[in-house]
Design a protein around this motif. Structure first.
Motif, short mmCIF file in Angstrom:
data_model
loop_
_atom_site.label_atom_id
_atom_site.label_comp_id
_atom_site.label_asym_id
_atom_site.label_seq_id
_atom_site.Cartn_x
_atom_site.Cartn_y
_atom_site.Cartn_z
N THR A 501 1.30 -1.30 0.31
CA THR A 501 0.01 -0.24 -0.03
C THR A 501 0.75 1.07 -0.23
OG1 THR A 501 -0.06 0.29 2.77
CG2 THR A 501 -2.03 -1.03 1.36
N SER A 502 1.98 1.21 0.23
CA SER A 502 3.11 2.10 0.36
C SER A 502 4.41 1.82 0.02
CB SER A 502 3.10 2.83 1.36
OG SER A 502 4.36 4.03 2.43
N VAL A 503 5.05 2.61 -0.93
CA VAL A 503 6.42 2.25 -1.71
C VAL A 503 7.01 3.56 -1.66
CG1 VAL A 503 7.61 1.76 -4.08
CG2 VAL A 503 5.15 1.12 -3.29
N HIS A 504 8.62 3.24 -0.69
CA HIS A 504 9.32 4.33 -1.09
C HIS A 504 10.85 4.49 -1.46
CE1 HIS A 504 11.05 7.41 2.76
NE2 HIS A 504 11.49 7.68 1.44
N LEU A 505 10.35 5.22 -2.58
CA LEU A 505 11.76 4.82 -3.63
C LEU A 505 13.15 5.98 -3.08
CD1 LEU A 505 9.39 4.73 -7.22
CD2 LEU A 505 10.65 3.23 -5.80
N PHE A 506 13.79 4.99 -3.88
CA PHE A 506 15.62 6.10 -3.44
C PHE A 506 16.65 5.97 -4.28
CE2 PHE A 506 14.40 5.42 0.97
CZ PHE A 506 14.66 6.40 1.40
N CYS A 507 16.43 7.57 -4.91
CA CYS A 507 17.74 7.72 -5.82
C CYS A 507 18.62 8.13 -5.81
CB CYS A 507 16.60 8.09 -7.65
SG CYS A 507 15.18 9.80 -7.61
N LEU A 541 18.57 11.46 -3.31
CA LEU A 541 19.88 11.57 -2.11
C LEU A 541 21.14 12.20 -2.65
CD1 LEU A 541 20.28 8.11 -1.18
CD2 LEU A 541 19.19 9.70 -0.12
N VAL A 542 22.09 12.64 -1.97
CA VAL A 542 23.08 13.86 -2.57
C VAL A 542 23.28 12.88 -3.47
CG1 VAL A 542 24.92 14.82 -1.65
CG2 VAL A 542 23.03 14.96 -0.08
N SER A 543 24.15 13.48 -4.65
CA SER A 543 25.37 13.22 -5.18
C SER A 543 26.44 12.57 -5.56
CB SER A 543 24.72 14.42 -6.86
OG SER A 543 23.88 14.49 -7.32
N GLY A 544 26.40 11.94 -5.99
CA GLY A 544 28.35 11.07 -5.41
C GLY A 544 28.39 10.83 -4.38
N HIS A 545 27.60 10.62 -3.10
CA HIS A 545 27.03 10.22 -1.54
C HIS A 545 25.99 9.47 -1.59
CE1 HIS A 545 30.38 12.24 -1.02
NE2 HIS A 545 29.86 13.82 -1.55
N THR A 546 25.43 8.87 -2.82
CA THR A 546 23.93 7.73 -2.44
C THR A 546 24.20 6.91 -2.12
OG1 THR A 546 24.49 6.71 -5.08
CG2 THR A 546 22.86 9.05 -4.74
N TYR A 547 24.96 5.16 -1.99
CA TYR A 547 25.66 4.46 -1.51
C TYR A 547 24.59 3.63 -1.41
CZ TYR A 547 29.61 7.42 -0.33
OH TYR A 547 30.50 7.99 0.02
#
Length: 719
Positions: A501-507, A541-547
């Motif tokens: 019911t809930s989706v959290h995406l990171f990029c 997330l912050v570019s170059g520090h995504t991990y």
């Protein structure tokens, strides 16, 4: 010996020092000269313009006008400062300087006068440190001038007949006027008609020229050449063909002299005359310093290198064409050493690797592309910024960037730990770097342009499910439409399972792929048609520090394909699927041009505005929340628990989503020709030829690096 070692000073005197002190301590100089000395006595009184005359002994070394003393009687050593010397004190073309003496300070740096003198007596003193004593005289700051080359100085001295020292340390004496060899003898020439003053005038005029070519021309003008009138040898060919007559000017007339008198008057050797005459006979010019180096690059080597470079797949940068003309090679070449091995493999008459690197970098301005996907531009810039340019603003901006990075990392880890609800899903997505085809370490494919394949990856944190969307450059690019279309397809399949019911995406923050209004349009459209998913959050997330966990998929695929020879695009899906076996293989889906949706045509809003109509800069957005029960998109600009800003983002109502492409895309004509050449040479197996022959090549397609990273761009791209 003093504990402070040997030092160079002009003079260091104490009270009641006179000529006897100088003689007792073996102080010497080449000639007795009068110097104006400024020195300080032990009582602290300053005495100026004291005229001191001193003579020489064999224990002192004279270098560049400074006296090299064996002993320093007073431990309170006096520091030195350069002073100008009147021209009337200079003799024999030797530069003589004096020093102004300043009391030695215990706080003075060891890198000043003392350490510099210990290293070399010929080295000029640097700026003296300021004395801590109130009675001391402060040093004047001065900039060290660039020294002329010793070789050039010796060349000038030699041309003027002065004393000089060779690079082997051999001292060559100055040229002097030799005695008249014909004096008191019966000479058939007019050698004895010249007085000593006339000979001195000829000697001085000759060496005053200061140029070897002018001196040779002068000798040629004084020597007359004629054929030998009588031969005494029985051989047909005699070693002596010509006879020479020497003349010198006496007043306005030329007077014939013998060769020995000619040599003694000008202070030269017979070899100099012979070389000058040889140039007159055979029109030989001075070739010293004008010959080609023994290891110089030949014309054939240059020609082959030019052909080699023309065959390289070097193309301009995708985003820096306007600011630089530098060309780049694909990153799979890796190093210039590998490129030199390719060059050596084709030619036996090759130049050295140092010359190869210098020419290809400097003259042809070619580099090897380094992917910047995993690098932070701000951190790299600050790290390489010179210290003198790091002002307060630069430091503050960098500290804010680090704080933002740490905040994003902390927020991401907290979300990973809180993922215990089975109805919630946390996933990260990213586009892997370009998978070039053919792929391998073979030198046969090093000169060929390669077909680009793209792999969009999604990784679910709890379930460890991993998805790969694979396509080639004939089916699409690697822009916003492709990323949004594949993510939309993933969300549709996830919604059809009716488990979440809930989706959290990171990029990451790539504006050309993820962080743009087309992504907002796609997510807003999906949440409006979803059945089970009620809430959708995307965090940048912050570019170059995504991990992100999805990066592990890229590392696994690269490690699996590192030593493989992949001949065609159709081999990649199998390699991607089998790259991981535990806990389960990757889910790979091959897409084509018909599955790419044109989200740019659906987007109706050109600028982002909040509920009050104020503009929102998308680069400042850190997180966006899409709720099915709310018509507004909630926006956060930080990773802290701050209040959300409502974003009004209407989309067009569409029944059928428009397609971005209606047919396969052409590739660059040069790339197409290179791939066909590999097929004709059977570098690629026959079973894969149809994949390359079915491609379409066109000159209108730009020839760019396939692995150029869109994350390098700074603004939102519309293409």
């Amino acid at each position: 010996m003093s504990s402070r070692g040997k030092r160079i000073v002009s003079m260091a005197l104490e009270d009641e020092t006179d000529q006897s002190y100088l003689e007792d301590n073996n102080i010497m100089i080449n000639e007795a000269l009068n110097f104006d000395i400024i020195f300080q006595s032990s009582s602290g009184n300053i005495t100026e313009n004291t005229s001191v005359e001193y003579t020489t002994t064999e224990h002192e070394i004279m270098t560049e006008g400074a006296i090299y003393l064996e002993e320093i009687p007073d431990p309170a050593f006096l520091e030195c400062e350069q002073l100008e010397v009147p021209e009337d004190l200079t003799q024999n073309n030797e530069r003589i300087t004096t020093k102004k003496l300043v009391p030695y300070s215990s706080s003075s740096s060891e890198s000043g006068c003392e350490s510099a003198i210990d290293e070399s007596p010929n080295q000029d003193h640097r700026e003296s440190s300021a004395s801590s004593s109130s009675s001391s005289t402060s040093s004047e700051t001065w900039k060290r001038k660039k020294r002329p080359s010793r070789k050039l100085k010796n060349k000038k001295k030699k041309a003027h007949g002065l004393q000089y020292k060779t690079y082997k340390g051999i001292t060559k004496p100055p040229k002097v006027l030799l005695p008249n060899p014909c004096f008191g003898k019966k000479c058939k020439n007019s050698c004895n008609d010249f007085s000593l003053d006339e000979r001195h005038a000829l000697f001085d005029a000759f060496w005053a020229m200061g140029d070897g070519n002018l001196q040779k021309a002068y000798i040629n003008g004084c020597v007359k050449i004629d054929y030998v009138k009588r031969k005494r040898t029985l051989e047909i060919t005699s070693r002596r063909t010509f006879t020479y007559e020497q003349y010198l000017m006496k007043g306005n007339t030329q007077v014939k002299v013998c060769q020995q008198f000619f040599i003694a008057t000008l202070g030269i050797t017979q070899r100099i005359i012979r070389n000058a005459i040889l140039g007159k006979i055979q029109a030989i010019t001075d070739g010293r310093g004008k010959h080609n180096p023994r290891h110089s690059i030949t014309a054939s080597q240059k020609m082959f290198l030019e052909q080699f470079i023309k065959g390289l797949p070097a193309v301009p940068s995708h985003y820096c064409r306007g600011s630089t003309k530098k060309l780049y090679l694909p990153s799979d070449i890796k190093t210039f050493t590998n490129l030199y091995e390719m060059y050596s493999h084709q030619n036996t008459d090759k130049m050295s690797i140092s010359s190869f690197k210098r020419i290809i970098k400097k003259e042809y301005n070619i580099g090897i592309h380094v992917p910047k996907k995993d690098k932070c531009i701000k951190c790299e810039r600050y790290r390489h910024l010179p210290s003198n340019l790091k002002n307060g603003k630069e430091d503050l901006d960098f500290l804010r960037h680090i704080e933002k990075k740490e905040s994003a990392k902390k927020y991401f880890l907290e979300k990973q730990k809180d993922n215990h609800d089975s109805a919630n899903l946390i996933a990260s997505f990213d586009l892997q770097k370009v998978l070039t085809t053919p792929h391998g370490k073979s030198m046969l494919i090093g000169f060929s342009r390669k077909y680009a394949c793209y792999n969009f990856t999604i990784y679910e944190s709890v379930t460890a499910n991993a998805f790969c969307y694979f396509w080639g450059e004939k089916d699409g690019r690697r822009g916003a439409n492709e990323i949004c279309s594949h993510l939309f397809d993933y969300l549709l399949h996830l919604d059809q399972k009716e488990e979440k019911t809930s989706v959290h995406l990171f990029c990451d923050n790539c504006p050309g792929q993820n962080k743009n209004r087309y992504m907002i349009c796609m997510l807003a459209y999906f949440i409006s048609i979803s059945k089970s998913i009620r809430k959708l959050t995307i965090t940048y997330l912050v570019s170059g520090h995504t991990y992100m966990p999805v990066d592990s998929m890229h590392a696994t695929i690269e490690r699996k394909s590192k030593n493989l020879f992949i001949q065609a695009p159709s081999e990649w899906p199998t390699i991607l699927r089998n790259a991981r076996t535990k806990p389960k293989p990757y889910n790979v889906k091959v897409t084509n041009y018909s599955s790419i949706i044109d989200w740019k045509r659906i987007t109706s809003q050109k600028r982002l505005k909040d509920a009050q109509g104020n503009d929102i800069t998308i680069s400042d957005v850190a997180e966006m929340i899409f709720d099915k029960d709310n018509t507004y998109v909630k926006i956060k600009t930080t990773y802290e628990n701050q209040a959300h800003v409502d974003l009004l983002f209407p989309t067009k109502t569409v029944k059928n989503l428009p397609k971005a492409y209606h047919s396969e895309l052409p590739i660059n004509k040069k790339k197409y020709d290179n791939l066909i050449e590999l097929c004709k040479a059977f570098t690629i197996d026959v079973q894969y030829h149809s994949e390359y022959y079915s491609l379409k090549g066109h000159n209108s397609v730009a020839d760019t690096l396939p692995e150029t990273d869109i994350e390098e761009c700074n603004d939102e791209t519309e293409d």
